[in-house]
Scaffold this motif. Sequence first.
Motif, mmCIF file in Angstrom:
data_model
loop_
_atom_site.group_PDB
_atom_site.id
_atom_site.type_symbol
_atom_site.label_atom_id
_atom_site.label_comp_id
_atom_site.label_asym_id
_atom_site.label_seq_id
_atom_site.Cartn_x
_atom_site.Cartn_y
_atom_site.Cartn_z
ATOM 1 N N GLN A 40 0.851 -1.189 0.000
ATOM 2 C CA GLN A 40 0.000 0.000 0.000
ATOM 3 C C GLN A 40 0.890 1.244 0.000
ATOM 4 O OE1 GLN A 40 -2.592 -0.339 3.401
ATOM 5 N NE2 GLN A 40 -4.020 -1.673 2.325
ATOM 6 N N SER A 41 0.434 2.284 -0.654
ATOM 7 C CA SER A 41 1.216 3.526 -0.740
ATOM 8 C C SER A 41 1.098 4.322 0.558
ATOM 9 C CB SER A 41 0.734 4.380 -1.913
ATOM 10 O OG SER A 41 0.956 3.716 -3.133
ATOM 11 N N VAL A 42 2.224 4.816 1.034
ATOM 12 C CA VAL A 42 2.263 5.698 2.198
ATOM 13 C C VAL A 42 3.269 6.813 1.911
ATOM 14 C CG1 VAL A 42 1.648 3.888 3.859
ATOM 15 C CG2 VAL A 42 4.067 4.319 3.330
ATOM 16 N N ASP A 43 3.259 7.793 2.740
ATOM 17 C CA ASP A 43 4.249 8.878 2.645
ATOM 18 C C ASP A 43 4.672 9.232 4.066
ATOM 19 O OD1 ASP A 43 5.896 10.934 1.948
ATOM 20 O OD2 ASP A 43 4.312 12.306 1.314
ATOM 21 N N ILE A 44 5.703 8.550 4.549
ATOM 22 C CA ILE A 44 6.123 8.684 5.944
ATOM 23 C C ILE A 44 7.626 8.951 5.993
ATOM 24 C CG2 ILE A 44 6.378 7.481 8.152
ATOM 25 C CD1 ILE A 44 3.875 5.894 7.464
ATOM 26 N N THR A 45 8.004 9.921 6.794
ATOM 27 C CA THR A 45 9.415 10.207 7.031
ATOM 28 C C THR A 45 9.801 9.666 8.399
ATOM 29 O OG1 THR A 45 9.344 12.210 5.682
ATOM 30 C CG2 THR A 45 11.166 12.004 7.245
ATOM 31 N N VAL A 46 10.851 8.867 8.437
ATOM 32 C CA VAL A 46 11.344 8.334 9.710
ATOM 33 C C VAL A 46 12.718 8.926 9.976
ATOM 34 C CG1 VAL A 46 10.035 6.191 9.561
ATOM 35 C CG2 VAL A 46 12.328 6.288 8.608
ATOM 36 N N LEU A 51 19.534 12.612 13.615
ATOM 37 C CA LEU A 51 18.452 13.170 12.800
ATOM 38 C C LEU A 51 18.546 12.767 11.334
ATOM 39 C CD1 LEU A 51 18.021 16.755 14.308
ATOM 40 C CD2 LEU A 51 16.783 14.657 14.859
ATOM 41 N N ALA A 52 19.229 11.651 11.054
ATOM 42 C CA ALA A 52 19.233 11.131 9.687
ATOM 43 C C ALA A 52 17.828 10.650 9.360
ATOM 44 C CB ALA A 52 20.231 9.982 9.564
ATOM 45 N N SER A 53 17.291 11.055 8.208
ATOM 46 C CA SER A 53 15.904 10.742 7.878
ATOM 47 C C SER A 53 15.807 9.981 6.560
ATOM 48 C CB SER A 53 15.064 12.017 7.803
ATOM 49 O OG SER A 53 15.552 12.856 6.773
ATOM 50 N N SER A 54 14.734 9.196 6.439
ATOM 51 C CA SER A 54 14.436 8.449 5.221
ATOM 52 C C SER A 54 12.950 8.573 4.939
ATOM 53 C CB SER A 54 14.801 6.969 5.388
ATOM 54 O OG SER A 54 16.171 6.803 5.661
ATOM 55 N N ASN A 55 12.619 8.623 3.658
ATOM 56 C CA ASN A 55 11.213 8.684 3.266
ATOM 57 C C ASN A 55 10.755 7.297 2.832
ATOM 58 O OD1 ASN A 55 8.796 10.328 2.685
ATOM 59 N ND2 ASN A 55 9.139 9.593 0.599
ATOM 60 N N ILE A 56 9.646 6.834 3.403
ATOM 61 C CA ILE A 56 9.118 5.504 3.114
ATOM 62 C C ILE A 56 7.821 5.656 2.341
ATOM 63 C CG2 ILE A 56 8.265 3.367 4.133
ATOM 64 C CD1 ILE A 56 10.167 3.802 6.428
ATOM 65 N N THR A 57 7.683 4.888 1.272
ATOM 66 C CA THR A 57 6.544 5.062 0.366
ATOM 67 C C THR A 57 5.609 3.861 0.322
ATOM 68 O OG1 THR A 57 7.877 4.251 -1.500
ATOM 69 C CG2 THR A 57 7.855 6.634 -1.107
ATOM 70 N N GLU A 58 5.981 2.742 0.995
ATOM 71 C CA GLU A 58 5.128 1.555 0.939
ATOM 72 C C GLU A 58 5.032 0.868 2.297
ATOM 73 O OE1 GLU A 58 5.408 -0.077 -3.636
ATOM 74 O OE2 GLU A 58 6.925 -0.775 -2.209
ATOM 75 N N SER A 59 3.889 0.253 2.544
ATOM 76 C CA SER A 59 3.686 -0.546 3.748
ATOM 77 C C SER A 59 3.021 -1.865 3.369
ATOM 78 C CB SER A 59 2.831 0.202 4.770
ATOM 79 O OG SER A 59 1.498 0.337 4.306
ATOM 80 N N VAL A 60 3.171 -2.860 4.231
ATOM 81 C CA VAL A 60 2.551 -4.166 4.008
ATOM 82 C C VAL A 60 1.994 -4.675 5.333
ATOM 83 C CG1 VAL A 60 4.094 -4.755 2.091
ATOM 84 C CG2 VAL A 60 4.714 -5.413 4.419
ATOM 85 N N GLY A 61 1.090 -5.634 5.250
ATOM 86 C CA GLY A 61 0.567 -6.283 6.435
ATOM 87 C C GLY A 61 0.835 -7.771 6.361
#
Length: 244
Positions: A40-46, A51-61
Amino acid sequence: MVELFDRQGNSHPCRVLLDNCSQSNYITERMASRLNLRRQSVDITVTGLNLASSNITESVGAIFRSRFNRFAKRIDFLDVPYITGTLPSIPLKRDLIKIPSNIRLADPEFYKPANVDALFGIQLFYKLLCSRDQLEIQGQKAVLQKTQIGWIIAGEVSLNRSKSSMTMCHLIMKPMQNDATDSELTRFWALEQVPSNQFLSPEEQACESHFSENVKRNDELTFFQCNSKVIPCFGIQVFEKPIY
């Protein structure tokens, strides 16, 4: 080690890292593809250490199950290329870690460096712990901790050698959506910022022009009037004597 189920209901061994500092659960793209999980599409910054960050665009269950009992749960994962390097970072001497024969380890090959397939964060971490079941390991600072997925080794393991030059930190923070504090700070700095362009009213422009044309500064840094006239300027008078 746990069992993860694919979309056809088949179980696959999965090496999991337990991390009570992570706000989310994670799975590698490789493992998600092996299980053929629906993305599934997501738009989450971790954000993590420094403070190094990554952008995540997908999730699964997916559903996972303990290898030793009926404990099972469906959880959501953020899909990432990698979670960390191989753990442990260097091989451990198994004979230095005395494990009682009746202990069933979640990962019997914990001492061999291997890839991490998934990470369970704070949402699940404490639900897995059996809080009253903890044992000391003779000659080690690490302890044996019983969990729903088997006994794990947690803490520092003495190597009888020089310290490893590699250290890993798995702190992961996920910014909250509509974070009120962040919004207020952004608004504060926007209000406090000095505008690059200064806008003057016609009256202010007239006063500034009059001051520039009729007032000078001498070598002693004293302001004085260049002519002998006293000129009113919208309620402000410039006198002949020095202005300090």
